[in-house]
Write a protein that holds these residues in place. Structure first.
Motif, PDB file in Angstrom:
ATOM      1  N   UNK A 114      -3.998  -2.352  -7.113  1.00  0.00           N
ATOM      2  CA  UNK A 114      -2.666  -2.964  -7.172  1.00  0.00           C
ATOM      3  C   UNK A 114      -1.589  -1.955  -6.756  1.00  0.00           C
ATOM      4  N   UNK A 115      -1.715  -0.718  -7.247  1.00  0.00           N
ATOM      5  CA  UNK A 115      -0.747   0.324  -6.903  1.00  0.00           C
ATOM      6  C   UNK A 115      -0.805   0.633  -5.406  1.00  0.00           C
ATOM      7  N   UNK A 116      -2.016   0.753  -4.859  1.00  0.00           N
ATOM      8  CA  UNK A 116      -2.149   1.002  -3.425  1.00  0.00           C
ATOM      9  C   UNK A 116      -1.485  -0.109  -2.612  1.00  0.00           C
ATOM     10  N   UNK A 117      -1.716  -1.352  -3.014  1.00  0.00           N
ATOM     11  CA  UNK A 117      -1.164  -2.485  -2.270  1.00  0.00           C
ATOM     12  C   UNK A 117       0.365  -2.427  -2.256  1.00  0.00           C
ATOM     13  N   UNK A 118       0.964  -2.121  -3.407  1.00  0.00           N
ATOM     14  CA  UNK A 118       2.422  -2.106  -3.502  1.00  0.00           C
ATOM     15  C   UNK A 118       3.006  -1.018  -2.611  1.00  0.00           C
ATOM     16  N   UNK A 119       2.429   0.196  -2.663  1.00  0.00           N
ATOM     17  CA  UNK A 119       3.003   1.295  -1.884  1.00  0.00           C
ATOM     18  C   UNK A 119       2.683   1.163  -0.389  1.00  0.00           C
ATOM     19  N   UNK A 120       1.523   0.613  -0.055  1.00  0.00           N
ATOM     20  CA  UNK A 120       1.250   0.368   1.363  1.00  0.00           C
ATOM     21  C   UNK A 120       2.281  -0.598   1.942  1.00  0.00           C
ATOM     22  N   UNK A 121       2.711  -1.571   1.130  1.00  0.00           N
ATOM     23  CA  UNK A 121       3.641  -2.590   1.618  1.00  0.00           C
ATOM     24  C   UNK A 121       5.008  -2.012   1.978  1.00  0.00           C
ATOM     25  N   UNK A 122       5.324  -0.804   1.481  1.00  0.00           N
ATOM     26  CA  UNK A 122       6.613  -0.184   1.823  1.00  0.00           C
ATOM     27  C   UNK A 122       6.404   1.079   2.673  1.00  0.00           C
ATOM     28  N   UNK A 123       5.261   1.156   3.353  1.00  0.00           N
ATOM     29  CA  UNK A 123       5.071   2.182   4.366  1.00  0.00           C
ATOM     30  C   UNK A 123       4.441   3.486   3.939  1.00  0.00           C
ATOM     31  N   UNK A 124       3.870   3.550   2.738  1.00  0.00           N
ATOM     32  CA  UNK A 124       3.218   4.780   2.296  1.00  0.00           C
ATOM     33  C   UNK A 124       1.767   4.822   2.789  1.00  0.00           C
ATOM     34  N   UNK A 125       1.331   5.985   3.268  1.00  0.00           N
ATOM     35  CA  UNK A 125      -0.078   6.208   3.569  1.00  0.00           C
ATOM     36  C   UNK A 125      -0.834   6.489   2.269  1.00  0.00           C
ATOM     37  N   UNK A 126      -2.152   6.295   2.300  1.00  0.00           N
ATOM     38  CA  UNK A 126      -3.009   6.601   1.150  1.00  0.00           C
ATOM     39  C   UNK A 126      -3.911   7.764   1.547  1.00  0.00           C
ATOM     40  N   UNK A 127      -3.833   8.862   0.781  1.00  0.00           N
ATOM     41  CA  UNK A 127      -4.596  10.068   1.089  1.00  0.00           C
ATOM     42  C   UNK A 127      -5.646  10.313   0.013  1.00  0.00           C
ATOM     43  N   UNK A 128      -6.747  10.926   0.436  1.00  0.00           N
ATOM     44  CA  UNK A 128      -7.836  11.255  -0.479  1.00  0.00           C
ATOM     45  C   UNK A 128      -8.244  12.698  -0.245  1.00  0.00           C
ATOM     46  N   UNK A 180       0.062  19.507  -0.430  1.00  0.00           N
ATOM     47  CA  UNK A 180      -0.048  20.633   0.497  1.00  0.00           C
ATOM     48  C   UNK A 180      -1.094  20.353   1.568  1.00  0.00           C
ATOM     49  N   UNK A 181      -2.241  19.815   1.175  1.00  0.00           N
ATOM     50  CA  UNK A 181      -3.305  19.533   2.142  1.00  0.00           C
ATOM     51  C   UNK A 181      -2.817  18.553   3.216  1.00  0.00           C
ATOM     52  N   UNK A 182      -2.097  17.509   2.804  1.00  0.00           N
ATOM     53  CA  UNK A 182      -1.650  16.495   3.758  1.00  0.00           C
ATOM     54  C   UNK A 182      -0.588  17.076   4.699  1.00  0.00           C
ATOM     55  N   UNK A 190       6.798  12.689   6.005  1.00  0.00           N
ATOM     56  CA  UNK A 190       5.553  12.481   5.260  1.00  0.00           C
ATOM     57  C   UNK A 190       5.832  11.492   4.140  1.00  0.00           C
ATOM     58  N   UNK A 191       5.016  10.477   4.077  1.00  0.00           N
ATOM     59  CA  UNK A 191       5.220   9.424   3.077  1.00  0.00           C
ATOM     60  C   UNK A 191       3.830   8.991   2.608  1.00  0.00           C
ATOM     61  N   UNK A 192       3.409   9.454   1.428  1.00  0.00           N
ATOM     62  CA  UNK A 192       2.026   9.205   1.019  1.00  0.00           C
ATOM     63  C   UNK A 192       1.909   9.013  -0.478  1.00  0.00           C
ATOM     64  N   UNK A 193       0.811   8.363  -0.867  1.00  0.00           N
ATOM     65  CA  UNK A 193       0.354   8.374  -2.249  1.00  0.00           C
ATOM     66  C   UNK A 193      -1.078   8.913  -2.231  1.00  0.00           C
ATOM     67  N   UNK A 194      -1.451   9.579  -3.325  1.00  0.00           N
ATOM     68  CA  UNK A 194      -2.793  10.162  -3.430  1.00  0.00           C
ATOM     69  C   UNK A 194      -3.388   9.793  -4.779  1.00  0.00           C
ATOM     70  N   UNK A 195      -4.092   8.651  -4.862  1.00  0.00           N
ATOM     71  CA  UNK A 195      -4.755   8.286  -6.112  1.00  0.00           C
ATOM     72  C   UNK A 195      -6.130   8.943  -6.199  1.00  0.00           C
TER      73      UNK A 195
END
Length: 337
Positions: A114-128, A180-182, A190-195
């Protein structure tokens, strides 16, 4: 209260604990983030160097004594529990097998999606990134150098061996190293979330040795604290499906942000009605962290935030004890099917 008295009180509290859960709660009372011994540790930084060395050694002795008492009581309770199970549990190997039931996502993973979906919808990348992390990425690059007090607040599990540069390895205490890695891989904006999974030496009703966290980062040349407030407030309203949620930012301290803030949410209904509850930490990215990303703090600015996925799940579904998520009790998990 002096150290000897705290050690005696801890030993007495551990001896009086009737089960493992009660023992772990007592551990948090003395060794947790706001524990009695931890308060002594936080005060060391205000002393002169000679007194700091003396008091630090005394606190380490007291911590060792409390740890030994904790381990001894934990072993006694574990042995008693095993003896009771061996005496009462009988397995009938002649019973027929059970059929396979329908599965579903774990409630914490539902929150993750759910969190990924919300932040993706406003342009955030998802990093691992890696869960076995270098000490440099986990602490030093985030403005927590060796012997920094913040390291003791994030006590973690170290691993034998070093990385390619000779730095110690550990199980990451947060997903913040992905900042730092991203940044090494992609230049601003840079616009990301890292779960992901994280690890700390904690275990009580609101903490687990393994837990999930989401880190957010936005770096550009024109973002501000107002952007942070707008984005995170909008996220909470979408996540909890409530447009009337009130949010406040309290001044706080984190080594990797300056200024820093705790984010609280006000509950108007439910068991938390009338209460402000902490839900995230956030702040403007510290200039030292930007330099460690290879960026010029005179040209770039950004903000970061970190939230526990278990805490979001507990508040969304009204769960009071985090340990329920990991006991695999089907009576609990079926509520989320």
């Amino acid at each position: 209260m002096d150290l000897e008295l705290i050690v005696c009180e801890a030993k007495h509290a551990f001896s009086a604990a009737s089960d493992i859960a009660a023992l772990e709660n007592e551990k948090a009372r003395f060794l947790g983030k706001t524990g009695k011994l931890t308060k002594f540790l936080k005060g060391i930084g205000q002393l002169d160097p000679d007194m700091r060395k003396k008091e630090g050694a005394a606190i380490n002795v007291a911590k060792h004594q409390i740890d030994m008492a904790l381990q001894e009581r934990r072993q006694v309770l574990s042995d008693a529990l095993l003896d009771a199970r061996l005496a009462t549990e009988i397995i009938d190997v002649t019973l027929p097998g059970r059929g396979m039931g329908n599965g579903t996502l774990h409630p914490v993973l539902k929150t993750w999606e759910r969190v990924e979906y919300i932040f993706r919808s406003i342009g955030f990348d998802v990093a691992d990134g890696p869960e076995i992390e270098s000490e440099w990425f986990n602490f030093t690059a985030l403005n927590s150098p060796e012997n920094h007090p913040a390291r003791s607040m994030q006590d973690t599990f170290y691993i034998e061996g070093n990385d390619d540069t000779g730095k110690p390895l550990l199980l990451r205490t947060h997903t913040s190293p992905m900042q730092v890695r991203y940044a090494y891989m992609k230049k601003p904006p840079i616009k990301l979330i890292a779960p992901g999974r994280t690890y700390r030496v904690d275990f009580d009703a609101t903490h687990s040795p393994m837990f999930h966290q989401i880190e957010g980062l936005w770096i550009a040349d024109d973002v501000s604290f107002s952007d942070l407030k707008g984005i995170y407030t909008d996220f909470l309203r979408k996540f909890f499906e409530n447009d009337d949620i009130q949010v406040r930012f309290r001044p706080s301290y984190f080594p990797f942000t300056e200024p820093s803030a705790e984010i609280d949410m006000y509950f108007q209904t439910g068991k938390n009605a009338g209460k402000w509850l902490e839900i995230s930490g956030a702040g403007q990215v510290h200039p030292t962290v930007l330099r460690n990303m290879g960026l010029d703090p005179e040209c770039h600015v950004g903000f970061a935030f970190g939230s526990g996925l278990e805490r979001l799940t507990m508040l969304r579904y009204g769960v009071e004890d985090l340990r329920l998520f990991y006991e695999n009790d089907l009576r609990f998990l079926r509520q989320f099917m």
